[in-house]
Scaffold this motif. Structure first.
Motif, PDB file in Angstrom:
ATOM      1  N   SER A  46     -56.524  27.074 -21.590  1.00 28.05           N
ATOM      2  CA  SER A  46     -56.773  26.409 -20.863  1.00 28.05           C
ATOM      3  C   SER A  46     -55.931  26.451 -19.551  1.00 28.05           C
ATOM      4  CB  SER A  46     -57.180  24.752 -21.267  1.00 28.05           C
ATOM      5  OG  SER A  46     -57.763  24.052 -20.340  1.00 28.05           O
ATOM      6  N   LEU A  47     -56.679  27.019 -18.506  1.00 29.12           N
ATOM      7  CA  LEU A  47     -55.919  27.052 -17.396  1.00 29.12           C
ATOM      8  C   LEU A  47     -56.287  25.835 -16.244  1.00 29.12           C
ATOM      9  CD1 LEU A  47     -56.410  30.949 -16.321  1.00 29.12           C
ATOM     10  CD2 LEU A  47     -54.546  29.861 -17.691  1.00 29.12           C
ATOM     11  N   SER A  48     -55.163  25.479 -15.627  1.00 32.98           N
ATOM     12  CA  SER A  48     -55.460  24.543 -14.614  1.00 32.98           C
ATOM     13  C   SER A  48     -55.046  24.738 -13.225  1.00 32.98           C
ATOM     14  CB  SER A  48     -54.696  23.100 -15.256  1.00 32.98           C
ATOM     15  OG  SER A  48     -55.272  22.803 -16.230  1.00 32.98           O
ATOM     16  N   CYS A  49     -55.649  24.457 -12.248  1.00 32.99           N
ATOM     17  CA  CYS A  49     -55.384  24.603 -10.888  1.00 32.99           C
ATOM     18  C   CYS A  49     -55.272  23.070 -10.109  1.00 32.99           C
ATOM     19  CB  CYS A  49     -56.189  25.535 -10.260  1.00 32.99           C
ATOM     20  SG  CYS A  49     -56.118  25.547  -8.555  1.00 32.99           S
ATOM     21  N   THR A  50     -54.108  22.738  -9.754  1.00 34.52           N
ATOM     22  CA  THR A  50     -53.836  21.569  -9.263  1.00 34.52           C
ATOM     23  C   THR A  50     -52.961  21.716  -7.872  1.00 34.52           C
ATOM     24  OG1 THR A  50     -53.302  19.296  -9.322  1.00 34.52           O
ATOM     25  CG2 THR A  50     -51.842  20.719 -10.422  1.00 34.52           C
ATOM     26  N   THR A  51     -53.031  20.526  -7.222  1.00 37.53           N
ATOM     27  CA  THR A  51     -51.992  20.521  -5.699  1.00 37.53           C
ATOM     28  C   THR A  51     -51.604  19.338  -5.630  1.00 37.53           C
ATOM     29  OG1 THR A  51     -51.953  20.685  -3.673  1.00 37.53           O
ATOM     30  CG2 THR A  51     -54.159  20.153  -4.379  1.00 37.53           C
ATOM     31  N   SER A  52     -50.317  19.126  -5.447  1.00 35.77           N
ATOM     32  CA  SER A  52     -49.779  17.728  -5.314  1.00 35.77           C
ATOM     33  C   SER A  52     -49.748  17.175  -3.801  1.00 35.77           C
ATOM     34  CB  SER A  52     -48.308  17.848  -5.911  1.00 35.77           C
ATOM     35  OG  SER A  52     -47.583  18.673  -5.099  1.00 35.77           O
ATOM     36  N   ARG A  53     -49.832  18.046  -2.752  1.00 37.92           N
ATOM     37  CA  ARG A  53     -49.653  17.555  -1.498  1.00 37.92           C
ATOM     38  C   ARG A  53     -51.060  17.270  -0.727  1.00 37.92           C
ATOM     39  NH1 ARG A  53     -44.993  21.173   1.348  1.00 37.92           N
ATOM     40  NH2 ARG A  53     -43.409  20.771  -0.297  1.00 37.92           N
ATOM     41  N   ALA A  54     -52.169  17.565  -1.436  1.00 38.47           N
ATOM     42  CA  ALA A  54     -53.421  17.349  -0.845  1.00 38.47           C
ATOM     43  C   ALA A  54     -54.476  17.256  -1.856  1.00 38.47           C
ATOM     44  CB  ALA A  54     -53.757  18.385   0.049  1.00 38.47           C
ATOM     45  N   THR A  55     -55.676  17.044  -1.446  1.00 42.34           N
ATOM     46  CA  THR A  55     -56.513  16.952  -2.312  1.00 42.34           C
ATOM     47  C   THR A  55     -57.774  18.317  -2.372  1.00 42.34           C
ATOM     48  OG1 THR A  55     -58.488  15.476  -2.772  1.00 42.34           O
ATOM     49  CG2 THR A  55     -58.170  15.835  -0.479  1.00 42.34           C
ATOM     50  N   LEU A  56     -58.030  18.300  -3.781  1.00 45.46           N
ATOM     51  CA  LEU A  56     -59.408  19.447  -3.650  1.00 45.46           C
ATOM     52  C   LEU A  56     -60.927  18.879  -3.648  1.00 45.46           C
ATOM     53  CD1 LEU A  56     -57.461  21.226  -7.056  1.00 45.46           C
ATOM     54  CD2 LEU A  56     -57.765  21.958  -4.431  1.00 45.46           C
ATOM     55  N   ASP A  57     -60.684  17.784  -3.339  1.00 45.23           N
ATOM     56  CA  ASP A  57     -62.317  16.960  -3.427  1.00 45.23           C
ATOM     57  C   ASP A  57     -62.972  17.606  -2.602  1.00 45.23           C
ATOM     58  OD1 ASP A  57     -61.291  13.375  -3.587  1.00 45.23           O
ATOM     59  OD2 ASP A  57     -60.787  15.048  -4.943  1.00 45.23           O
ATOM     60  N   ASN A  58     -62.833  18.282  -1.587  1.00 44.63           N
ATOM     61  CA  ASN A  58     -64.050  18.866  -0.521  1.00 44.63           C
ATOM     62  C   ASN A  58     -63.840  20.275  -0.562  1.00 44.63           C
ATOM     63  OD1 ASN A  58     -61.468  18.868   0.721  1.00 44.63           O
ATOM     64  ND2 ASN A  58     -62.281  18.400   2.818  1.00 44.63           N
ATOM     65  N   LEU A  59     -63.185  20.839  -1.555  1.00 41.70           N
ATOM     66  CA  LEU A  59     -62.914  22.301  -1.574  1.00 41.70           C
ATOM     67  C   LEU A  59     -63.666  23.075  -2.768  1.00 41.70           C
ATOM     68  CD1 LEU A  59     -59.149  22.522  -0.622  1.00 41.70           C
ATOM     69  CD2 LEU A  59     -61.096  22.694   1.060  1.00 41.70           C
ATOM     70  N   ALA A  60     -64.178  24.177  -2.486  1.00 41.76           N
ATOM     71  CA  ALA A  60     -64.734  25.085  -3.467  1.00 41.76           C
ATOM     72  C   ALA A  60     -63.294  25.689  -4.092  1.00 41.76           C
ATOM     73  CB  ALA A  60     -65.522  26.151  -3.098  1.00 41.76           C
ATOM     74  N   VAL A  61     -63.326  26.222  -5.413  1.00 39.85           N
ATOM     75  CA  VAL A  61     -62.386  26.606  -6.088  1.00 39.85           C
ATOM     76  C   VAL A  61     -62.635  27.821  -6.948  1.00 39.85           C
ATOM     77  CG1 VAL A  61     -60.329  26.401  -7.583  1.00 39.85           C
ATOM     78  CG2 VAL A  61     -61.009  24.408  -6.312  1.00 39.85           C
ATOM     79  N   GLY A  62     -62.152  28.746  -6.998  1.00 41.19           N
ATOM     80  CA  GLY A  62     -62.383  29.855  -7.596  1.00 41.19           C
ATOM     81  C   GLY A  62     -61.249  30.417  -8.496  1.00 41.19           C
ATOM     82  N   TRP A  63     -61.490  31.104  -9.697  1.00 40.80           N
ATOM     83  CA  TRP A  63     -60.436  31.742 -10.569  1.00 40.80           C
ATOM     84  C   TRP A  63     -60.801  33.373 -10.318  1.00 40.80           C
ATOM     85  CZ3 TRP A  63     -56.348  29.571 -12.747  1.00 40.80           C
ATOM     86  CH2 TRP A  63     -56.352  28.232 -12.893  1.00 40.80           C
TER      87      TRP A  63
END
Length: 133
Positions: A19-36
């Motif tokens: 299980s791969l996870s993608c996160t960020t500590s300095r901002a939010t992913l809420d309004n962003l599309a994410v691709g692998w």
């Protein structure tokens, strides 16, 4: 500057799961599309899966359909790629990427995602996945 961090890679035997996870500590992913994306040795970078900012749209490359599941938990600021029944051809460096992406659909502006790298502004450093017996 948005910094993405991947985790969860490693070495497994064929048929195993990661299980791969993608996160960020300095901002939010809420309004962003994410691709692998992944890059196998000697091959070009390939889009594996993507998810829109709302989670309402997902996409997978044909070779992983039925085996990989992408999901997001905006309350935890995280996007997860569950990889099941891994095969040697899944070996490679996996990268998560993020961008703001919308498209005009039948109901107006809709959150979208892309399976090709060009729209993505932010990239993680990558994490290795090795499938070997």
């Amino acid at each position: 500057q948005l910094q993405l961090v991947e985790s969860g890679g490693g070495t497994v035997q064929p048929g195993g799961s990661l299980s791969l996870s993608c996160t960020t500590s300095r901002a939010t992913l809420d309004n962003l599309a994410v691709g692998w994306f992944r890059r196998a040795p000697g091959k070009e970078r390939e889009g594996v899966s993507c998810i829109s900012s709302t989670g309402g749209r997902t996409n997978y490359t044909d070779s992983v359909k039925g085996r990989f599941i992408i999901s997001r938990d905006n309350s935890r600021n995280m996007v997860t790629l569950q990889m099941n029944n891994l095969q040697p051809e899944d070996t490679g460096a996996y990268y998560c990427a993020a961008t703001m992406l919308f498209q005009i659909g039948s109901r107006g502006l809709q959150a979208a995602c892309a399976m090709f790298p060009d729209p993505y502004n932010y990239w993680g450093q990558g994490i290795q996945v090795t499938v070997s017996s």
